[in-house]
Scaffold this motif. Structure first.
Motif, PDB file in Angstrom:
ATOM      1  N   UNK A  42       2.617  -8.808  32.433  1.00 35.26           N
ATOM      2  CA  UNK A  42       3.911  -8.354  31.912  1.00 35.26           C
ATOM      3  C   UNK A  42       4.107  -6.889  32.284  1.00 35.26           C
ATOM      4  N   UNK A  43       5.091  -6.258  31.668  1.00 32.04           N
ATOM      5  CA  UNK A  43       5.391  -4.851  31.916  1.00 32.04           C
ATOM      6  C   UNK A  43       4.096  -4.031  31.948  1.00 32.04           C
TER       7      UNK A  43
ATOM      8  N   UNK B 264       0.214  -5.582  32.135  1.00 33.34           N
ATOM      9  CA  UNK B 264      -0.568  -5.919  30.959  1.00 33.34           C
ATOM     10  C   UNK B 264      -0.788  -7.442  30.948  1.00 33.34           C
TER      11      UNK B 264
ATOM     12  N   UNK C 257      -1.245 -11.113  29.710  1.00 34.34           N
ATOM     13  CA  UNK C 257      -1.020 -11.931  28.510  1.00 34.34           C
ATOM     14  C   UNK C 257      -1.611 -13.305  28.787  1.00 34.34           C
TER      15      UNK C 257
ATOM     16  N   UNK D  88       2.563  -6.099  22.522  1.00 35.68           N
ATOM     17  CA  UNK D  88       1.279  -6.214  23.236  1.00 35.68           C
ATOM     18  C   UNK D  88       0.109  -6.319  22.256  1.00 35.68           C
TER      19      UNK D  88
ATOM     20  N   UNK E 176       0.061  -9.768  21.032  1.00 36.61           N
ATOM     21  CA  UNK E 176      -0.506 -10.675  22.039  1.00 36.61           C
ATOM     22  C   UNK E 176      -2.030 -10.604  22.048  1.00 36.61           C
TER      23      UNK E 176
ATOM     24  N   UNK F 151      -4.449 -13.664  21.436  1.00 35.62           N
ATOM     25  CA  UNK F 151      -5.457 -14.033  22.442  1.00 35.62           C
ATOM     26  C   UNK F 151      -6.804 -14.263  21.768  1.00 35.62           C
TER      27      UNK F 151
END
Lengths: 227, 227
Positions: free
Chosen positions: A55-56, A59, A61, B90, B93, B97
């Motif tokens: 992602x941005x 990063x 995921x 983030x 996430x 995870x």
């Protein structure tokens, strides 16, 4: 641009591609063969599973449901009609229950085995001949999952309720792989077929219908909207 | 009051119990043996898996991650310091995870096999003797999961970052079962042991430490905060 580590025969990867398509996001695809346990990939994701979305800020995921929640928090929440999640907590729970149903339960009982035995074993090398017992068991389970999907499609507008959601994306991602492999006999499941036809006609689905897996020809009706 | 269908040897059920404890929610527990596929339970959850939480209005919520998200949306979001989720996408996430890591990956590679072979087979009847090959493979994997947890605990305050989160709850739920069964040698994993000791000393953990599974005595240090 976003980058997705994926494999065309993993339902959880197709799920992310369709969801990105629904949100109008372009994505750069990298085909990953997770069974090779590539070092550079393990550095991104020590669990070694796919999908992984960069992602941005690149990063990573990891995993379909984590990616789905992230996309909802950073994209979906700003959409109104096109959001793939509901707002009400119970409706959100129903969407998540069905995402899990298809990407975890159907995966474990059906998809994983058929894909492994029929498509991946020849790619992996040294894995021997397809296990006909595993294929038979998975084929018996396909019908149960179609029956349940047919019931959902017959009693609701979309699988989790009145609106298109991640539940539909998860189910369609799963069935698109099984359908590619010719493992679905739609004739007995009219409501499921109508629902799947609606999914197939969405622009987000087109790239999947155009894709071909090397060494594995799709069923003749795979890309037809009317089937 | 909320009602939870659970089994004491399922990490995903312990996860929900600890999370409810952290949020100060009382819960009425119903022990479910999912392998019996009880009709009344299948009517609540056609997938047949546990945990299932009967939330407000006896609305069934299925699966640990769905329940965790629901609790965050209806409880966590109103807490500040005690919230088990982060606010940044983030960071969220990363928590998800690691929840998946312990409740799906460690479950599939370790917990499920040791619990099944050592504890559930005798309960289920007609399943034969424990499979020593499966036990050996799971025991080899325990070390890898402890090593990773030790690395997380050594480099962060809590497993997913600066605050206690669902990641810690998922890991502690998992290790509490393995520790009950005497499957963990903490000596080589000091950072993980310190972290687990902090988890054990939380009031939300007490009911689990006091619980005994019929026919299976816990390791002698199981309930000690210093071990």
């Amino acid at each position: 641009m976003l980058t997705l580590f994926h494999h065309p025969l993993y339902a959880s990867c197709r799920f992310v591609r369709i969801a990105l398509g629904e949100y109008g996001e372009e994505v750069s695809l990298i085909e990953e063969r997770p069974w090779t346990r590539r070092k550079e990939f393990l550095a991104l994701n020590p669990a070694g599973n796919i999908p992984v979305l960069l992602a941005e800020g690149d990063h990573p995921l990891v995993g379909a449901s984590t990616i789905a929640e992230y996309l909802d928090e950073t994209r979906g929440v700003f959409q109104r009609e096109r959001r793939l999640m509901a707002e009400d907590p119970f409706a959100r729970a129903e969407i998540r229950r069905l995402m899990d149903w298809y990407l975890v339960k159907t995966e474990a009982e059906v998809t994983k085995h058929l894909v492994h035995e029929r498509a991946l074993k020849p790619l992996m090398g040294g894995e021997g001949a397809p296990d006909s017992g595993a294929i038979r068991a998975a084929r018996a389970n396909v019908r149960q999952h179609l029956k349940y999907t047919n019931w959902l499609a017959a009693t609701r507008d979309w699988l989790a309720g009145p609106k298109l959601s991640y539940a539909d994306v998860a189910a369609a991602a799963t069935f698109s792989i099984l359908d590619y492999m010719g493992e679905i006999d739609w004739r007995e499941f009219e409501a499921a077929r109508d629902w799947y036809s609606r999914m197939k006609s969405r622009p987000s689905f087109r790239p999947l219908l155009a894709e071909r897996v090397r060494g594995l020809a799709p069923a003749s009706h795979y890309a037809d909207i009317d089937f």
